[in-house]
Design a protein around this motif. Structure first.
Motif, mmCIF file in Angstrom:
data_model
loop_
_atom_site.group_PDB
_atom_site.id
_atom_site.type_symbol
_atom_site.label_atom_id
_atom_site.label_comp_id
_atom_site.label_asym_id
_atom_site.label_seq_id
_atom_site.Cartn_x
_atom_site.Cartn_y
_atom_site.Cartn_z
ATOM 1 N N ASN A 35 1.097 2.836 0.804
ATOM 2 C CA ASN A 35 1.051 2.795 -0.653
ATOM 3 C C ASN A 35 0.204 3.975 -1.116
ATOM 4 O O ASN A 35 -1.023 3.960 -0.956
ATOM 5 C CB ASN A 35 0.452 1.475 -1.131
ATOM 6 C CG ASN A 35 0.402 1.374 -2.646
ATOM 7 O OD1 ASN A 35 0.369 2.377 -3.352
ATOM 8 N ND2 ASN A 35 0.378 0.159 -3.152
ATOM 9 N N ASN A 37 -0.718 4.880 -3.989
ATOM 10 C CA ASN A 37 -1.632 4.585 -5.096
ATOM 11 C C ASN A 37 -3.018 4.173 -4.617
ATOM 12 O O ASN A 37 -3.979 4.248 -5.376
ATOM 13 C CB ASN A 37 -1.060 3.484 -5.991
ATOM 14 C CG ASN A 37 0.195 3.908 -6.689
ATOM 15 O OD1 ASN A 37 0.373 5.082 -7.014
ATOM 16 N ND2 ASN A 37 1.105 2.969 -6.909
ATOM 17 N N VAL A 47 1.185 -1.057 4.067
ATOM 18 C CA VAL A 47 1.838 -2.254 3.538
ATOM 19 C C VAL A 47 2.658 -2.899 4.646
ATOM 20 O O VAL A 47 3.644 -2.327 5.115
ATOM 21 C CB VAL A 47 2.740 -1.898 2.338
ATOM 22 C CG1 VAL A 47 3.415 -3.149 1.782
ATOM 23 C CG2 VAL A 47 1.953 -1.167 1.262
ATOM 24 N N TYR A 53 -1.897 -6.308 3.952
ATOM 25 C CA TYR A 53 -2.162 -4.875 3.881
ATOM 26 C C TYR A 53 -3.280 -4.520 4.859
ATOM 27 O O TYR A 53 -4.201 -5.305 5.048
ATOM 28 C CB TYR A 53 -2.630 -4.479 2.464
ATOM 29 C CG TYR A 53 -1.699 -4.948 1.389
ATOM 30 C CD1 TYR A 53 -0.680 -4.135 0.923
ATOM 31 C CD2 TYR A 53 -1.837 -6.218 0.830
ATOM 32 C CE1 TYR A 53 0.179 -4.579 -0.071
ATOM 33 C CE2 TYR A 53 -0.978 -6.670 -0.158
ATOM 34 C CZ TYR A 53 0.029 -5.843 -0.602
ATOM 35 O OH TYR A 53 0.892 -6.286 -1.582
#
Length: 146
Positions: A35, A37, A47, A53
């Motif tokens: 991910n 972000n 992920v 996670y």
């Protein structure tokens, strides 16, 4: 007892790495994604599923979250991370992918009849146990399969 929808939670497991780019390559080879972000030069958010996670952190960044010593995962087991797979073949597939991507298998596969598992160390030595358990054993315990 299963959790209610209000109790549903995600899990974020923090592990260390000495080479963040190598770790990202390794974990994507297992079929997981990154991910962006929640990833930068200090961390990568791996992920595994909608609720699982791994935060792969440089050792220096990991140290900002604790005053405790940070063990070397090649020589010290702080945690063993077990992840179920839908079949024995899926266990073999993910471990074989990890081996091809630079991981190692620290011990032989275990076949207990009701459960099959294989361990995989990532390139930093963090240990993952991938397992498949007979659904009857998962529901009623190992004796349910005997």
């Amino acid at each position: 007892m299963s959790p209610s929808e209000d109790d549903a939670a995600s899990i974020f497991v923090n592990i260390t790495t000495s080479d963040l780019e190598r770790s990202k390559t390794f974990y994507t080879a297992l079929g997981w994604s990154i991910n962006p972000n929640f990833s930068d030069e200090n961390a990568a958010c791996v992920v595994v599923s909608d609720t699982i996670y791994f935060m792969v952190l440089t050792k220096e960044y990991f140290a900002t979250f604790t005053d405790k010593d940070i063990p070397d995962p090649r020589t010290t087991a702080q945690v063993l991370i077990a992840i179920s797979r839908p079949s024995r073949e899926a266990v073999d597939g993910i471990v074989d992918a990890g081996l091809a991507a630079g991981g190692s298998e620290p011990r032989e596969a275990q076949d207990l009849g009701f459960m099959y598992s294989r361990d995989l160390d990532d390139p930093d030595g963090n240990t993952f146990e991938f397992l498949h358990m007979d659904p009857a054993a998962a529901e009623g315990g190992p004796d349910a399969v005997a």
